[in-house]
Design an enzyme around this catalytic site. Structure first.
Site, PDB file in Angstrom:
ATOM      1  N   VAL A   1       0.839  -1.186   0.000  1.00  0.00           N
ATOM      2  CA  VAL A   1       0.000   0.000   0.000  1.00  0.00           C
ATOM      3  C   VAL A   1       0.880   1.244   0.000  1.00  0.00           C
ATOM      4  O   VAL A   1       1.882   1.311   0.719  1.00  0.00           O
ATOM      5  CB  VAL A   1      -0.975  -0.004   1.200  1.00  0.00           C
ATOM      6  CG1 VAL A   1      -0.244   0.046   2.522  1.00  0.00           C
ATOM      7  CG2 VAL A   1      -1.979   1.131   1.101  1.00  0.00           C
ATOM      8  N   LYS A   2       0.519   2.192  -0.845  1.00  0.00           N
ATOM      9  CA  LYS A   2       1.227   3.464  -0.944  1.00  0.00           C
ATOM     10  C   LYS A   2       0.391   4.532  -0.255  1.00  0.00           C
ATOM     11  O   LYS A   2      -0.796   4.699  -0.572  1.00  0.00           O
ATOM     12  CB  LYS A   2       1.455   3.835  -2.407  1.00  0.00           C
ATOM     13  CG  LYS A   2       2.080   5.211  -2.616  1.00  0.00           C
ATOM     14  CD  LYS A   2       2.041   5.609  -4.089  1.00  0.00           C
ATOM     15  CE  LYS A   2       2.598   7.015  -4.285  1.00  0.00           C
ATOM     16  NZ  LYS A   2       2.374   7.505  -5.659  1.00  0.00           N
ATOM     17  N   CYS A   3       1.008   5.249   0.680  1.00  0.00           N
ATOM     18  CA  CYS A   3       0.283   6.240   1.478  1.00  0.00           C
ATOM     19  C   CYS A   3       1.022   7.571   1.484  1.00  0.00           C
ATOM     20  O   CYS A   3       2.240   7.618   1.349  1.00  0.00           O
ATOM     21  CB  CYS A   3       0.151   5.767   2.930  1.00  0.00           C
ATOM     22  SG  CYS A   3      -0.686   4.189   3.137  1.00  0.00           S
TER      23      CYS A   3
END
Length: 265
Positions: free
Chosen positions: A189-191
């Protein structure tokens, strides 16, 4: 989630994804600080640096990338992560939504993708529709045995109208977005960076071992950028997905050299 440490998009368990979907999301304005970056082949060349574990491209540039590799005999280009959805700044919408332009089947069978990317806007009026789309993307990717990276950016009316949240970089919002990656079956996941190391620790506490990468965001000094990356990796983050902080620099090699040490060593 699955263990993707044997995937080409990771090295020593971590990733540095060179994102180049800005022409879709923001338009030519993002290339103005370095006009050469409007030429995709400029960024394709940058992606050959040993620090880069994947290059994230929309469908059209992914096709261009594969033909560029073939025409130029390039066998050391970055692994390809095909970004399946995206939206422009031109349209007027009732809330955030990112439509698909590419299928998993086309990305894998025609473009030989090593990974799939999908943007999720939790909190938008269109969240339910995007969950349904992501379900189909995730399940198709499983059949092909390639990882799925979720760009998880909670935003929209559900965030804006909730007095408990202070915006898209509120640590509670970022952590919730990261948790969606775990719950919906992403492999990474990219946040957005929530501003502090404590904020990123909150992200790690929310995902139970899911791989996390920090969004590079807008261009800033080498020192400030590297400090954000260090603070992320120190508390368990698995690297970053970065565009403008790399391709807007006249010479990105020194920064990539530094990032290679911080992220992988």
């Amino acid at each position: 989630m699955r263990n993707i440490d044997d995937s080409p998009i990771t090295h020593n368990g971590n990733s540095l994804i060179l994102a180049y979907d800005h022409g879709t999301e923001h338009g030519p304005v993002d290339f103005e600080p370095l006009p050469a970056s409007a030429d995709p082949t400029h960024v394709f060349e940058v992606g050959r640096h040993s620090a880069v574990t994947a290059i994230a491209l929309q469908k059209g540039n992914a096709e261009y990338y594969r033909s560029w590799e073939m025409e130029n005999g390039v066998d050391d280009g970055a692994p390809l992560l095909v970004k399946l959805n995206g939206n422009s700044n031109l349209a007027k919408r009732d809330d955030y939504y990112s439509p698909k332009q590419c299928s998993v089947q086309y990305a894998v069978e025609e473009l030989d993708a090593d990974a799939i990317g999908y943007t999720m806007y939790g909190g938008s009026l269109h969240e339910d529709e995007m969950w349904t789309e992501f379900r189909d993307v995730q399940e198709a990717s499983r059949k092909y045995g390639i990882p799925v990276v979720m760009w998880s950016y909670p935003r929209g009316q559900g965030i804006q109208e909730n007095d408990n949240y202070t915006g898209q970089e509120d640590p509670d919002v970022v952590a919730y977005g990261a948790r969606l990656g775990l719950e919906l079956g992403a492999d990474m996941v990219k946040c957005k960076y929530p501003g502090t190391q404590a904020g990123w620790q909150q992200v790690e506490d929310a995902v139970s071992g899911l791989k996390t990468v920090m969004s590079g965001g807008s261009k800033r000094s080498d020192e400030a950028f590297l400090e954000d990356v260090r603070s992320t990796v120190e508390v368990g983050g698995n690297g970053l997905a970065v565009g403008r902080n790399i391709f807007q620099r006249d010479d990105p090699v020194p920064l990539l050299d530094e990032l290679e040490t911080v992220v992988f060593e």
